[in-house]
Design an enzyme around this catalytic site. Sequence first.
Site, PDB file in Angstrom:
ATOM      1  N   ARG A   1       3.654  38.452  44.002  1.00 18.14           N
ATOM      2  CA  ARG A   1       4.923  38.168  44.694  1.00 18.14           C
ATOM      3  C   ARG A   1       4.584  37.937  46.163  1.00 18.14           C
ATOM      4  O   ARG A   1       3.815  38.697  46.762  1.00 18.14           O
ATOM      5  CB  ARG A   1       5.900  39.331  44.565  1.00 18.14           C
ATOM      6  CG  ARG A   1       7.108  39.168  45.478  1.00 18.14           C
ATOM      7  CD  ARG A   1       8.198  40.164  45.179  1.00 18.14           C
ATOM      8  NE  ARG A   1       8.830  39.863  43.900  1.00 18.14           N
ATOM      9  CZ  ARG A   1       9.896  40.502  43.428  1.00 18.14           C
ATOM     10  NH1 ARG A   1      10.441  41.485  44.130  1.00 18.14           N
ATOM     11  NH2 ARG A   1      10.425  40.181  42.262  1.00 18.14           N
TER      12      ARG A   1
ATOM     13  N   LYS B   1      -4.935  42.258  58.062  1.00 16.07           N
ATOM     14  CA  LYS B   1      -6.010  41.945  59.035  1.00 16.07           C
ATOM     15  C   LYS B   1      -6.170  40.443  59.202  1.00 16.07           C
ATOM     16  O   LYS B   1      -7.069  39.981  59.879  1.00 16.07           O
ATOM     17  CB  LYS B   1      -7.340  42.525  58.540  1.00 16.07           C
ATOM     18  CG  LYS B   1      -7.340  44.008  58.306  1.00 16.07           C
ATOM     19  CD  LYS B   1      -8.709  44.417  57.731  1.00 16.07           C
ATOM     20  CE  LYS B   1      -8.591  45.701  56.946  1.00 16.07           C
ATOM     21  NZ  LYS B   1      -9.762  45.881  56.051  1.00 16.07           N
TER      22      LYS B   1
ATOM     23  N   ARG C   1      11.648  46.438  39.773  1.00 13.30           N
ATOM     24  CA  ARG C   1      11.601  45.980  38.390  1.00 13.30           C
ATOM     25  C   ARG C   1      10.375  45.135  38.064  1.00 13.30           C
ATOM     26  O   ARG C   1       9.698  45.366  37.072  1.00 13.30           O
ATOM     27  CB  ARG C   1      12.830  45.116  38.043  1.00 13.30           C
ATOM     28  CG  ARG C   1      14.043  45.872  37.648  1.00 13.30           C
ATOM     29  CD  ARG C   1      15.272  45.141  38.148  1.00 13.30           C
ATOM     30  NE  ARG C   1      15.240  45.193  39.589  1.00 13.30           N
ATOM     31  CZ  ARG C   1      15.727  46.219  40.287  1.00 13.30           C
ATOM     32  NH1 ARG C   1      16.325  47.186  39.679  1.00 13.30           N
ATOM     33  NH2 ARG C   1      15.613  46.264  41.603  1.00 13.30           N
ATOM     34  N   THR C   2      10.122  44.120  38.876  1.00 11.97           N
ATOM     35  CA  THR C   2       9.096  43.155  38.486  1.00 11.97           C
ATOM     36  C   THR C   2       7.718  43.817  38.468  1.00 11.97           C
ATOM     37  O   THR C   2       6.976  43.717  37.487  1.00 11.97           O
ATOM     38  CB  THR C   2       9.113  41.954  39.449  1.00 11.97           C
ATOM     39  OG1 THR C   2      10.450  41.496  39.564  1.00 11.97           O
ATOM     40  CG2 THR C   2       8.235  40.825  38.933  1.00 11.97           C
TER      41      THR C   2
HETATM   42  N1   CP Z   1      14.787  41.261  39.691  1.00 16.49           N
HETATM   43  C1   CP Z   1      13.804  41.568  40.539  1.00 16.49           C
HETATM   44  O1   CP Z   1      12.968  40.728  40.905  1.00 16.49           O
HETATM   45  O2   CP Z   1      13.802  42.874  40.965  1.00 16.49           O
HETATM   46  P1   CP Z   1      12.730  43.515  41.918  1.00 16.49           P
HETATM   47  O3   CP Z   1      12.855  42.843  43.267  1.00 16.49           O
HETATM   48  O4   CP Z   1      13.037  44.988  41.974  1.00 16.49           O
HETATM   49  O5   CP Z   1      11.364  43.237  41.347  1.00 16.49           O
END
Ligand code: CP
Length: 304
Positions: A101, A80, A51-52
Amino acid sequence: MRSLIDILDLTTEEIDALIEKAKDIMLRPDAYREKCRYKKLATLFFEPSTRTRLSFEAAMLELGGSVLGFSEAASSSSAKGESVSDTVKIVSGYADIIAMRHFKEGAPLVASMKSDVPVINAGDGGHNHPTQTLADLLTIKREKGSLNDLTIGLCGDLKFGRTVHSLIAAMSRYKGIKFTLISPDELKLPSYVKNTYITLKNIPCTETNSLEEVMSNLDILYMTRVQKERFFNEEDYLRLKDSYILTPDKLKNAKKELSILHPLPRVNEISTEVDSDPRASYFRQAKNGKYIRMALIMMLLGVE
Ligand code: CP
């Protein structure tokens, strides 16, 4: 230049403006098709995501911009041994804005200190997930009409669930909020989150192991997945993973106006039989994520 690392980096007025902008984008998508023409978003995902990452990418594409990036650490030079600081310094020379992320708490904050362009925290370890919270707030506003006067039940892995931590921080600023924390003892909300956003603000709060016991009081039920990837041993995960499974039967005492949210992905914690219940808001919530991220990208890029 502004980044978004913590949901509290935004004032409630700014969050209101983002929600209104997202609603306008839904109504008039064509008015936004060229807003980020020639702008590039880099998605640096050191942890898995559906999603994100994809909603960030769809958001930038729908604003007329372009996207580049990687979806796993193994396909970047971090494999690396390159540091997050060096990675982001380099990528900020290639893109206008970065969504990152990372499995390490604080990595996006470090990145924001080295970057020449805005950095958005797209989830850092078991810490925070501010853009999920923006999607949650937009969903609550659309489903309930207000962010005030709500009893919010948060159920499942409150210890490692970063979306829970950011949502509690955000909701603690609204009026008439009550929290109900539902978890096994081992997965209780971390004390730093509880103290900072609930206890010190004198927000009414109940803690329980039993979802059934509190169901009838809730306006929002925020279900969460037990975060397998944060456990140190599999035995504990296997013991706790099915602590709560929401079924139609468990909803029989719930309010008719309840909204059921889940940041997704789900594993077993919501039965698919619940999906057809009009109170199941989680697929709408995931879709809302794209529109609020469009609004956020425009805000951080200073696009009007
Ligand atoms: N809600 C959420 O962060 O989903 P993802 O891990 O699929 O990005």
